[in-house]
Design a protein around this motif. Structure first.
Motif, PDB file in Angstrom:
ATOM      1  N   VAL A 275       0.848  -1.203   0.000  1.00  0.00           N
ATOM      2  CA  VAL A 275       0.000   0.000   0.000  1.00  0.00           C
ATOM      3  C   VAL A 275       0.875   1.242   0.000  1.00  0.00           C
ATOM      4  O   VAL A 275       0.662   2.167  -0.791  1.00  0.00           O
ATOM      5  CB  VAL A 275      -0.964   0.004   1.210  1.00  0.00           C
ATOM      6  N   PHE A 276       1.866   1.273   0.873  1.00  0.00           N
ATOM      7  CA  PHE A 276       2.736   2.442   0.959  1.00  0.00           C
ATOM      8  C   PHE A 276       3.481   2.666  -0.360  1.00  0.00           C
ATOM      9  O   PHE A 276       3.553   3.796  -0.857  1.00  0.00           O
ATOM     10  CB  PHE A 276       3.722   2.294   2.127  1.00  0.00           C
ATOM     11  N   ARG A 277       4.002   1.610  -0.943  1.00  0.00           N
ATOM     12  CA  ARG A 277       4.717   1.753  -2.211  1.00  0.00           C
ATOM     13  C   ARG A 277       3.787   2.252  -3.315  1.00  0.00           C
ATOM     14  O   ARG A 277       4.182   3.061  -4.148  1.00  0.00           O
ATOM     15  CB  ARG A 277       5.364   0.428  -2.604  1.00  0.00           C
ATOM     16  N   ALA A 278       2.541   1.774  -3.306  1.00  0.00           N
ATOM     17  CA  ALA A 278       1.572   2.248  -4.308  1.00  0.00           C
ATOM     18  C   ALA A 278       1.296   3.734  -4.120  1.00  0.00           C
ATOM     19  O   ALA A 278       1.195   4.484  -5.101  1.00  0.00           O
ATOM     20  CB  ALA A 278       0.275   1.446  -4.209  1.00  0.00           C
ATOM     21  N   LEU A 279       1.184   4.172  -2.865  1.00  0.00           N
ATOM     22  CA  LEU A 279       0.922   5.593  -2.604  1.00  0.00           C
ATOM     23  C   LEU A 279       2.121   6.458  -2.958  1.00  0.00           C
ATOM     24  O   LEU A 279       1.959   7.572  -3.468  1.00  0.00           O
ATOM     25  CB  LEU A 279       0.513   5.799  -1.144  1.00  0.00           C
ATOM     26  N   VAL A 280       3.312   5.964  -2.723  1.00  0.00           N
ATOM     27  CA  VAL A 280       4.512   6.708  -3.133  1.00  0.00           C
ATOM     28  C   VAL A 280       4.511   6.842  -4.649  1.00  0.00           C
ATOM     29  O   VAL A 280       4.770   7.914  -5.193  1.00  0.00           O
ATOM     30  CB  VAL A 280       5.803   6.021  -2.626  1.00  0.00           C
ATOM     31  N   GLY A 281       4.161   5.773  -5.332  1.00  0.00           N
ATOM     32  CA  GLY A 281       4.115   5.793  -6.786  1.00  0.00           C
ATOM     33  C   GLY A 281       3.028   6.705  -7.333  1.00  0.00           C
ATOM     34  O   GLY A 281       3.185   7.283  -8.415  1.00  0.00           O
ATOM     35  N   ALA A 282       1.949   6.868  -6.591  1.00  0.00           N
ATOM     36  CA  ALA A 282       0.843   7.722  -7.040  1.00  0.00           C
ATOM     37  C   ALA A 282       1.204   9.194  -6.964  1.00  0.00           C
ATOM     38  O   ALA A 282       0.571  10.021  -7.618  1.00  0.00           O
ATOM     39  CB  ALA A 282      -0.404   7.454  -6.201  1.00  0.00           C
ATOM     40  N   GLY A 283       2.201   9.532  -6.172  1.00  0.00           N
ATOM     41  CA  GLY A 283       2.627  10.924  -6.056  1.00  0.00           C
ATOM     42  C   GLY A 283       1.622  11.781  -5.325  1.00  0.00           C
ATOM     43  O   GLY A 283       0.801  11.287  -4.552  1.00  0.00           O
ATOM     44  N   PRO A 284       1.639  13.086  -5.587  1.00  0.00           N
ATOM     45  CA  PRO A 284       0.796  14.021  -4.836  1.00  0.00           C
ATOM     46  C   PRO A 284      -0.703  13.837  -5.089  1.00  0.00           C
ATOM     47  O   PRO A 284      -1.514  14.290  -4.293  1.00  0.00           O
ATOM     48  CB  PRO A 284       1.252  15.398  -5.303  1.00  0.00           C
ATOM     49  N   GLU A 285      -1.073  13.178  -6.172  1.00  0.00           N
ATOM     50  CA  GLU A 285      -2.493  12.946  -6.429  1.00  0.00           C
ATOM     51  C   GLU A 285      -3.094  11.981  -5.421  1.00  0.00           C
ATOM     52  O   GLU A 285      -4.278  12.039  -5.131  1.00  0.00           O
ATOM     53  CB  GLU A 285      -2.697  12.401  -7.844  1.00  0.00           C
ATOM     54  N   GLY A 286      -2.289  11.067  -4.911  1.00  0.00           N
ATOM     55  CA  GLY A 286      -2.783  10.088  -3.968  1.00  0.00           C
ATOM     56  C   GLY A 286      -3.735   9.107  -4.631  1.00  0.00           C
ATOM     57  O   GLY A 286      -3.878   9.084  -5.853  1.00  0.00           O
ATOM     58  N   MET A 287      -4.394   8.324  -3.804  1.00  0.00           N
ATOM     59  CA  MET A 287      -5.327   7.320  -4.308  1.00  0.00           C
ATOM     60  C   MET A 287      -6.492   7.167  -3.348  1.00  0.00           C
ATOM     61  O   MET A 287      -6.331   7.338  -2.132  1.00  0.00           O
ATOM     62  CB  MET A 287      -4.640   5.966  -4.473  1.00  0.00           C
ATOM     63  N   THR A 288      -7.630   6.816  -3.895  1.00  0.00           N
ATOM     64  CA  THR A 288      -8.792   6.503  -3.064  1.00  0.00           C
ATOM     65  C   THR A 288      -8.662   5.051  -2.602  1.00  0.00           C
ATOM     66  O   THR A 288      -7.965   4.244  -3.235  1.00  0.00           O
ATOM     67  CB  THR A 288     -10.103   6.665  -3.854  1.00  0.00           C
ATOM     68  N   PRO A 289      -9.353   4.700  -1.525  1.00  0.00           N
ATOM     69  CA  PRO A 289      -9.321   3.304  -1.080  1.00  0.00           C
ATOM     70  C   PRO A 289      -9.802   2.337  -2.163  1.00  0.00           C
ATOM     71  O   PRO A 289      -9.241   1.252  -2.321  1.00  0.00           O
ATOM     72  CB  PRO A 289     -10.243   3.289   0.133  1.00  0.00           C
ATOM     73  N   GLY A 290     -10.810   2.746  -2.924  1.00  0.00           N
ATOM     74  CA  GLY A 290     -11.304   1.878  -3.987  1.00  0.00           C
ATOM     75  C   GLY A 290     -10.257   1.600  -5.037  1.00  0.00           C
ATOM     76  O   GLY A 290     -10.097   0.467  -5.503  1.00  0.00           O
ATOM     77  N   ALA A 291      -9.525   2.623  -5.434  1.00  0.00           N
ATOM     78  CA  ALA A 291      -8.462   2.458  -6.430  1.00  0.00           C
ATOM     79  C   ALA A 291      -7.331   1.587  -5.879  1.00  0.00           C
ATOM     80  O   ALA A 291      -6.796   0.731  -6.587  1.00  0.00           O
ATOM     81  CB  ALA A 291      -7.927   3.822  -6.864  1.00  0.00           C
ATOM     82  N   LEU A 292      -6.985   1.802  -4.619  1.00  0.00           N
ATOM     83  CA  LEU A 292      -5.941   0.979  -3.988  1.00  0.00           C
ATOM     84  C   LEU A 292      -6.377  -0.480  -3.911  1.00  0.00           C
ATOM     85  O   LEU A 292      -5.595  -1.386  -4.221  1.00  0.00           O
ATOM     86  CB  LEU A 292      -5.634   1.487  -2.578  1.00  0.00           C
ATOM     87  N   ALA A 293      -7.618  -0.709  -3.478  1.00  0.00           N
ATOM     88  CA  ALA A 293      -8.125  -2.076  -3.337  1.00  0.00           C
ATOM     89  C   ALA A 293      -8.100  -2.794  -4.678  1.00  0.00           C
ATOM     90  O   ALA A 293      -7.692  -3.956  -4.763  1.00  0.00           O
ATOM     91  CB  ALA A 293      -9.540  -2.056  -2.755  1.00  0.00           C
ATOM     92  N   ALA A 294      -8.515  -2.102  -5.722  1.00  0.00           N
ATOM     93  CA  ALA A 294      -8.525  -2.715  -7.051  1.00  0.00           C
ATOM     94  C   ALA A 294      -7.106  -2.984  -7.545  1.00  0.00           C
ATOM     95  O   ALA A 294      -6.813  -4.055  -8.082  1.00  0.00           O
ATOM     96  CB  ALA A 294      -9.268  -1.815  -8.029  1.00  0.00           C
ATOM     97  N   MET A 295      -6.221  -2.027  -7.337  1.00  0.00           N
ATOM     98  CA  MET A 295      -4.842  -2.166  -7.818  1.00  0.00           C
ATOM     99  C   MET A 295      -4.113  -3.308  -7.114  1.00  0.00           C
ATOM    100  O   MET A 295      -3.365  -4.059  -7.735  1.00  0.00           O
ATOM    101  CB  MET A 295      -4.089  -0.860  -7.591  1.00  0.00           C
ATOM    102  N   LEU A 296      -4.330  -3.421  -5.810  1.00  0.00           N
ATOM    103  CA  LEU A 296      -3.586  -4.391  -5.006  1.00  0.00           C
ATOM    104  C   LEU A 296      -4.346  -5.692  -4.767  1.00  0.00           C
ATOM    105  O   LEU A 296      -3.817  -6.595  -4.117  1.00  0.00           O
ATOM    106  CB  LEU A 296      -3.201  -3.756  -3.663  1.00  0.00           C
ATOM    107  N   ASP A 297      -5.583  -5.744  -5.246  1.00  0.00           N
ATOM    108  CA  ASP A 297      -6.431  -6.922  -5.050  1.00  0.00           C
ATOM    109  C   ASP A 297      -6.557  -7.272  -3.561  1.00  0.00           C
ATOM    110  O   ASP A 297      -6.263  -8.382  -3.129  1.00  0.00           O
ATOM    111  CB  ASP A 297      -5.898  -8.113  -5.847  1.00  0.00           C
ATOM    112  N   VAL A 298      -6.954  -6.265  -2.784  1.00  0.00           N
ATOM    113  CA  VAL A 298      -7.123  -6.397  -1.336  1.00  0.00           C
ATOM    114  C   VAL A 298      -8.561  -6.035  -0.996  1.00  0.00           C
ATOM    115  O   VAL A 298      -9.102  -5.059  -1.520  1.00  0.00           O
ATOM    116  CB  VAL A 298      -6.153  -5.454  -0.580  1.00  0.00           C
ATOM    117  N   ALA A 299      -9.180  -6.803  -0.125  1.00  0.00           N
ATOM    118  CA  ALA A 299     -10.552  -6.519   0.313  1.00  0.00           C
ATOM    119  C   ALA A 299     -10.611  -5.163   1.001  1.00  0.00           C
ATOM    120  O   ALA A 299      -9.665  -4.764   1.696  1.00  0.00           O
ATOM    121  CB  ALA A 299     -11.039  -7.606   1.253  1.00  0.00           C
ATOM    122  N   GLY A 300     -11.721  -4.467   0.832  1.00  0.00           N
ATOM    123  CA  GLY A 300     -11.881  -3.132   1.404  1.00  0.00           C
ATOM    124  C   GLY A 300     -11.693  -3.083   2.905  1.00  0.00           C
ATOM    125  O   GLY A 300     -11.048  -2.174   3.429  1.00  0.00           O
ATOM    126  N   SER A 301     -12.256  -4.054   3.621  1.00  0.00           N
ATOM    127  CA  SER A 301     -12.123  -4.042   5.087  1.00  0.00           C
ATOM    128  C   SER A 301     -10.678  -4.273   5.504  1.00  0.00           C
ATOM    129  O   SER A 301     -10.185  -3.657   6.453  1.00  0.00           O
ATOM    130  CB  SER A 301     -13.034  -5.091   5.713  1.00  0.00           C
TER     131      SER A 301
END
Length: 108
Positions: A21-47
């Motif tokens: 998650v942290f590496r994905a957020l670093v890669g996203a830069g200043p735009e950041g990411m929503t939880p939905g986008a992170l969950a889809a990208m990393l294939d992780v359940a929302g909870s």
């Protein structure tokens, strides 16, 4: 950076999903990411993602901001940089990393 903050940051990153998650957020830069986008990208359940984002936020490595109805998460680059500086503060026995080559550091 104080030792207790470094320990909290390292503990937060010492889990595979949180590190991803942290590496994905670093890669996203200043735009950041929503939880939905992170969950889809990393294939992780929302909870599961929510739990890990909370841990990263408490460690100070991730910041949360509300954008209308959405939450946006961003890597906190200043604390990340402080952690890197803290870890490298006594690098190469004070000689300075730029003065030490990888070849000469094999025996360190």
């Amino acid at each position: 950076m104080e030792e207790k903050n470094a320990v909290a940051a390292l503990a937060a990153l010492a889990q595979p999903v949180r590190l991803r998650v942290f590496r994905a957020l670093v890669g996203a830069g200043p735009e950041g990411m929503t939880p939905g986008a992170l969950a889809a990208m990393l294939d992780v359940a929302g909870s599961t993602l929510s739990f890990h984002l909370k841990e990263l936020t408490h460690s100070g490595l991730v910041r949360q901001e509300r954008d209308g109805r959405h939450l946006v998460y961003r890597a906190a680059l200043e604390p990340m940089s402080e952690l890197m500086d803290y870890l490298a503060a006594h690098c190469c026995l004070g000689a300075g990393c730029e003065e030490i080559t990888a070849a000469s550091c094999r025996n360190c």
